[in-house]
Enzyme design. Structure first.
Site, short mmCIF file in Angstrom:
data_model
loop_
_atom_site.label_atom_id
_atom_site.label_comp_id
_atom_site.label_asym_id
_atom_site.label_seq_id
_atom_site.Cartn_x
_atom_site.Cartn_y
_atom_site.Cartn_z
N MET A 209 0.85 -1.20 0.00
CA MET A 209 0.00 0.00 0.00
C MET A 209 0.88 1.24 0.00
O MET A 209 1.71 1.40 0.90
CB MET A 209 -0.89 0.03 1.25
CG MET A 209 -2.07 -0.91 1.20
SD MET A 209 -3.37 -0.27 0.11
CE MET A 209 -4.21 -1.82 -0.21
N HIS A 210 0.69 2.10 -0.99
CA HIS A 210 1.52 3.30 -1.02
C HIS A 210 0.85 4.51 -1.66
O HIS A 210 1.36 5.62 -1.54
CB HIS A 210 2.82 3.01 -1.79
CG HIS A 210 2.61 2.93 -3.27
ND1 HIS A 210 2.08 1.82 -3.88
CD2 HIS A 210 2.85 3.83 -4.26
CE1 HIS A 210 2.01 2.04 -5.19
NE2 HIS A 210 2.48 3.24 -5.45
#
Length: 366
Positions: free
Chosen positions: A204-205
Site C-alpha cells: 500500500m503506497h
C-alpha cells in the site's frame, strides 16, 4: 541507431532490462541507459540493477526528491545536457512516471523521435499524476508500443494514427518470465516464517489510500481481520510507514498478531513472495499484471485501473473503497477457494522486447 533508454523509478527497471537485453543482440542498435534518479535509494536501486543484470547507467542525473513540478524541471534541465552530448536517434521512455514525461518533452523540443513503451493505458482518473503523464507522453510520441487491447482502443479514440501504434505485449512480463526460475531459488518465505499458500501479501503506497488517518486506520483493520485467518506479509513503503507514525497509529500496527512487516523487497524476493502467496492485496499498477500472469488472486484498492485486461481476463478485482467489512467478505471468499479464475492475456509471453527491437530496426531502416 543510438537509443537512450530512460529509467527513473523502480518499475521502469523491470521494463528497460529486457529492452536493453534485446537491443544488445541487434548489431544495428547502440543502447544507452539514463537513470534520472527520480526514485533513488542506493540500496534498492543497486539491488534492482544487480538483480535485473542492468549495466551501470551511462548517465545518472541524481535528481532525487521534490514536488512533481520540481522533479520535472530538474530532469529536463539535466537531460537536455545528455541529449546535446549524445545526439541520439531515438529516446525510449517507459510507463508513466515523472521521468517519462520530462524526458519526452526534452526530446520532442529537440526534434528527436520518441518511443513510448506501455502506451495507451488510461484509468480515466485525471487526479492521478500518472494519468496526465500517460496522456501527454502518448500525444508527443512517434512510436507507441501497447500491452493490451484497451491501449489500442484508447489511442484510436484519441485520434492517434494506426501506423504509429504497435501491439507488442508486456515488457514487465518479459522480466517476470526471464527471472521466474531465479526467483524461485530464493528462500524468502522460510526466512519470514511462512509457507507456500499460507499467507496474504500486501502493498500500500498510493496517496489516496495512505495519506489520511482514516485510510490508514482502515488498512490496519483490514490487515488485522485478514491475519486472523492467514499471516499477512507487508513490505511497507516509506511513505506508508511515515504516515502511520505521523498519525499515531504505530502502536496499533505493532499490536497486530500474524502481521509480518518487512522493508521494501528486491525484485526477485518480491516475485518469490507473489508466486507463493494465496492472495495479493495492493494499490499498485504493475502488480496487477504480474499476479495475472502468475494466476494469483489480486485485490486492488483503486476506483479504476489503467490495466483493464487484468480485470477482464486476469485474476484482478477492483475494490473502490477501504471499507473493512466489504474487504473482509471479499478476502474470505478468496481464501475459501472461490477466487476469480483468470487467463494470461494475448502476447504476454516474454517476447515483447524482441518485437519492439524488430519494429525499431525496421523503422530506422526505412
Amino acid at each position: 541507431m543510438k537509443i537512450l533508454n530512460i529509467v527513473g523509478a523502480r518499475p521502469n527497471f523491470m521494463k528497460v532490462a529486457p529492452l536493453h537485453r534485446a537491443f544488445q543482440k541487434r548489431s544495428e542498435i547502440e543502447s544507452k541507459i539514463v537513470h534520472t534518479g527520480q526514485h533513488y535509494d542506493a540500496k534498492m536501486s543497486d539491488v534492482f540493477f544487480n538483480q535485473l543484470e542492468l549495466p551501470k547507467p551511462d548517465y545518472f542525473l541524481g535528481i532525487g526528491g521534490g514536488s512533481h513540478t520540481q522533479q520535472t524541471a530538474k530532469i529536463m534541465l539535466e537531460f537536455e545536457k545528455v541529449m546535446e552530448a549524445e545526439q541520439p536517434d531515438l529516446v525510449l521512455v517507459v510507463g508513466d512516471v515523472t521521468s517519462t514525461i520530462a524526458c519526452a518533452l526534452v526530446a520532442t523540443k529537440m526534434h528527436i523521435p520518441i518511443a513510448h513503451v506501455e502506451a495507451g493505458l488510461r484509468s480515466g482518473d485525471r487526479r492521478m499524476p500518472e494519468e496526465i503523464n500517460r496522456i501527454l507522453t502518448d500525444s508527443i510520441s512517434d512510436l507507441l508500443f501497447v500491452t493490451e487491447q484497451a491501449g489500442i482502443d484508447n489511442l484510436k479514440r484519441e485520434g492517434v494514427p494506426d501506423e504509429k501504434v504497435f501491439m507488442v505485449g508486456n515488457c514487465m512480463i518479459d522480466s517476470l518470465v526471464h527471472y521466474r526460475q531465479k526467483a524461485s531459488q530464493i528462500d524468502v518465505i522460510s526466512e519470514l516464517g511462512v509457507e507456500k499458500g499460507e499467507f496474504v501479501l500486501m502493498t500500500m503506497h498510493r496517496p489516496a489510500n495512505v495519506d489520511t488517518p482514516e485510510g490508514l486506520a482502515s488498512i490496519l483493520q483490514i490487515i488485522e481481520d485478514t491475519a486472523h485467518y492467514k499471516k499477512v506479509v507487508f513490505p511497507i513503503h516509506p511513505r506508508t510507514r511515515n504516515n502511520i507514525e505521523k498519525f499515531g497509529l504505530k502502536a496499533k500496527l505493532d499490536s497486530i498478531q500474524g502481521l509480518i512487516l518487512t522493508e521494501p523487497q528486491g525484485y526477485l524476493e518480491f516475485l518469490n513472495l507473489m508466486e507463493n502467496s494465496s492472495l495479493v492485496v495492493t494499490d499498485s499498477g504493475g502488480i496487477q499484471e504480474e499476479t495475472t500472469y502468475l494466476q494469483v488472486p489480486c485485490l486492488t484498492f483503486r476506483d479504476s485501473t489503467e490495466r483493464p485486461v487484468t480485470v477482464e481476463l486476469g485474476t484482478n478485482q477492483l475494490l473502490s473503497d477501504l471499507n473493512p467489512v466489504t474487504v473482509h467478505e471479499k478476502v474470505m471468499e478468496i481464501l475459501q477457494g472461490r477466487a476469480k479464475k483468470g487467463v494470461i492475456p494475448p502476447m504476454w509471453d516474454g517476447h515483447a522486447a524482441e518485437r519492439i527491437a524488430e519494429v525499431l530496426v525496421q523503422k530506422f531502416n526505412q
